[in-house]
Design a protein around this motif. Structure first.
Motif, PDB file in Angstrom:
ATOM      1  N   LEU A  40      25.927 -15.470   0.282  1.00 20.93           N
ATOM      2  CA  LEU A  40      24.754 -15.525  -0.062  1.00 20.93           C
ATOM      3  C   LEU A  40      24.542 -14.519  -1.430  1.00 20.93           C
ATOM      4  O   LEU A  40      23.936 -14.722  -2.428  1.00 20.93           O
ATOM      5  CB  LEU A  40      23.428 -15.475   0.504  1.00 20.93           C
ATOM      6  CG  LEU A  40      23.592 -16.717   1.512  1.00 20.93           C
ATOM      7  CD1 LEU A  40      22.209 -16.539   2.384  1.00 20.93           C
ATOM      8  CD2 LEU A  40      23.330 -18.072   0.500  1.00 20.93           C
ATOM      9  N   THR A  41      25.146 -13.293  -1.248  1.00 16.95           N
ATOM     10  CA  THR A  41      25.104 -12.133  -2.220  1.00 16.95           C
ATOM     11  C   THR A  41      26.341 -12.051  -3.118  1.00 16.95           C
ATOM     12  O   THR A  41      26.025 -11.320  -4.212  1.00 16.95           O
ATOM     13  CB  THR A  41      24.799 -10.710  -1.310  1.00 16.95           C
ATOM     14  OG1 THR A  41      25.764 -10.435  -0.406  1.00 16.95           O
ATOM     15  CG2 THR A  41      23.343 -11.163  -0.493  1.00 16.95           C
ATOM     16  N   THR A  45      31.869 -13.674  -7.335  1.00 21.12           N
ATOM     17  CA  THR A  45      33.492 -13.674  -6.909  1.00 21.12           C
ATOM     18  C   THR A  45      33.924 -15.004  -6.474  1.00 21.12           C
ATOM     19  O   THR A  45      33.023 -15.597  -5.886  1.00 21.12           O
ATOM     20  CB  THR A  45      33.753 -12.357  -5.968  1.00 21.12           C
ATOM     21  OG1 THR A  45      35.203 -12.473  -5.597  1.00 21.12           O
ATOM     22  CG2 THR A  45      32.966 -12.456  -4.618  1.00 21.12           C
ATOM     23  N   ASP A  46      35.219 -15.067  -6.538  1.00 27.44           N
ATOM     24  CA  ASP A  46      35.862 -16.418  -5.838  1.00 27.44           C
ATOM     25  C   ASP A  46      35.912 -16.499  -4.576  1.00 27.44           C
ATOM     26  O   ASP A  46      35.882 -17.470  -3.806  1.00 27.44           O
ATOM     27  CB  ASP A  46      37.143 -16.575  -6.714  1.00 27.44           C
ATOM     28  CG  ASP A  46      37.022 -16.967  -8.167  1.00 27.44           C
ATOM     29  OD1 ASP A  46      36.096 -17.464  -8.626  1.00 27.44           O
ATOM     30  OD2 ASP A  46      38.020 -16.912  -8.811  1.00 27.44           O
ATOM     31  N   ALA A  47      35.940 -15.231  -4.061  1.00 25.71           N
ATOM     32  CA  ALA A  47      36.064 -15.148  -2.436  1.00 25.71           C
ATOM     33  C   ALA A  47      34.908 -14.416  -1.879  1.00 25.71           C
ATOM     34  O   ALA A  47      35.132 -12.940  -1.746  1.00 25.71           O
ATOM     35  CB  ALA A  47      37.344 -14.524  -2.120  1.00 25.71           C
ATOM     36  N   PRO A  48      33.634 -14.862  -1.825  1.00 21.62           N
ATOM     37  CA  PRO A  48      32.698 -13.989  -1.400  1.00 21.62           C
ATOM     38  C   PRO A  48      32.773 -13.460  -0.151  1.00 21.62           C
ATOM     39  O   PRO A  48      32.290 -12.149   0.318  1.00 21.62           O
ATOM     40  CB  PRO A  48      31.345 -14.907  -1.581  1.00 21.62           C
ATOM     41  CG  PRO A  48      32.030 -16.133  -1.277  1.00 21.62           C
ATOM     42  CD  PRO A  48      33.391 -16.103  -1.949  1.00 21.62           C
ATOM     43  N   GLU A  49      33.420 -13.915   0.717  1.00  9.28           N
ATOM     44  CA  GLU A  49      33.741 -13.276   2.199  1.00  9.28           C
ATOM     45  C   GLU A  49      34.645 -12.409   2.348  1.00  9.28           C
ATOM     46  O   GLU A  49      34.745 -11.609   3.258  1.00  9.28           O
ATOM     47  CB  GLU A  49      34.124 -14.550   3.201  1.00  9.28           C
ATOM     48  CG  GLU A  49      32.991 -15.616   3.300  1.00  9.28           C
ATOM     49  CD  GLU A  49      33.383 -16.542   4.179  1.00  9.28           C
ATOM     50  OE1 GLU A  49      34.596 -16.693   4.695  1.00  9.28           O
ATOM     51  OE2 GLU A  49      32.405 -17.337   4.685  1.00  9.28           O
ATOM     52  N   ALA A 152      37.344  -0.047  -4.787  1.00 10.83           N
ATOM     53  CA  ALA A 152      36.719   0.333  -5.940  1.00 10.83           C
ATOM     54  C   ALA A 152      36.281  -0.756  -6.778  1.00 10.83           C
ATOM     55  O   ALA A 152      36.635  -1.818  -6.843  1.00 10.83           O
ATOM     56  CB  ALA A 152      38.060   0.877  -6.753  1.00 10.83           C
ATOM     57  N   ALA A 153      35.312  -0.602  -7.837  1.00  9.59           N
ATOM     58  CA  ALA A 153      34.954  -1.421  -8.682  1.00  9.59           C
ATOM     59  C   ALA A 153      35.722  -1.747  -9.703  1.00  9.59           C
ATOM     60  O   ALA A 153      36.560  -0.881 -10.071  1.00  9.59           O
ATOM     61  CB  ALA A 153      33.343  -0.856  -9.076  1.00  9.59           C
ATOM     62  N   PRO A 154      35.746  -3.088 -10.126  1.00 12.45           N
ATOM     63  CA  PRO A 154      36.842  -3.581 -11.158  1.00 12.45           C
ATOM     64  C   PRO A 154      36.644  -2.840 -12.276  1.00 12.45           C
ATOM     65  O   PRO A 154      35.374  -2.426 -12.764  1.00 12.45           O
ATOM     66  CB  PRO A 154      36.656  -5.098 -11.176  1.00 12.45           C
ATOM     67  CG  PRO A 154      35.345  -5.319 -10.185  1.00 12.45           C
ATOM     68  CD  PRO A 154      34.999  -4.217  -9.682  1.00 12.45           C
TER      69      PRO A 154
END
Length: 154
Positions: A40-41, A45-49, A152-154
């Motif tokens: 939900l959050t 992204t393509d892979a939220p899990e 790390a943030a992209p």
């Protein structure tokens, strides 16, 4: 923790006093809830899990402990006097804010020190699968530990 509330085992508490099947069910429900929070959050992204949710970044110790327990990795435990009674992971706050430290501990003579590299490598693999960065270090007395942080943030 409120009565009846779920709390992931960090390895710094007593051995769990509930039947294994019941605890496994509680962990499964909590982990499924965490995955739902991620879905939900993490909508960008393509892979939220596979990415820790913002909620997890504010509760890294709890999130890492839940991930390890859900993977079926045993937590360590202590008795009332603080002596280790079980071999397994111990998750604590890291030296830097927003990080966690994972150690492999057990009672004296348990062989935990000899098993720690293999055990911690398994912990790191599981955490990496869930989007955490887990780096293996050697600390005082040459004992190994993981430093776990958000990616790390992209």
């Amino acid at each position: 923790m409120a009565a009846g509330a779920f709390d992931a085992a960090t390895g710094d508490g007593p051995e769990l006093a509930v039947p294994e099947e019941r605890r496994a069910a509680e962990v499964r429900v909590a982990f499924e809830g965490l995955m739902q929070i991620r879905r939900l959050t993490n909508t960008g992204t393509d892979a939220p899990e596979a990415v820790p949710a913002p909620w997890e970044l504010h509760q890294v110790v709890r999130s890492v402990a839940l991930a390890l327990e859900a993977a079926g990795i045993a937590p360590s435990a202590i008795n009332e006097s603080g002596a280790r009674t079980a071999t397994g992971y111990r998750v604590s706050a890291g030296e830097r804010p927003g990080t966690a430290r994972v150690e492999w501990l057990g009672p004296p003579g348990s062989g935990a020190a000899q098993d720690e590299q293999e055990a911690l490598t398994g912990c790191a693999a599981e955490l990496g699968r869930l989007g955490w960065t887990a780096l293996l270090y050697r600390g005082p007395r040459r004992r190994r530990f993981l430093e776990v942080e958000p990616p790390a943030a992209p």
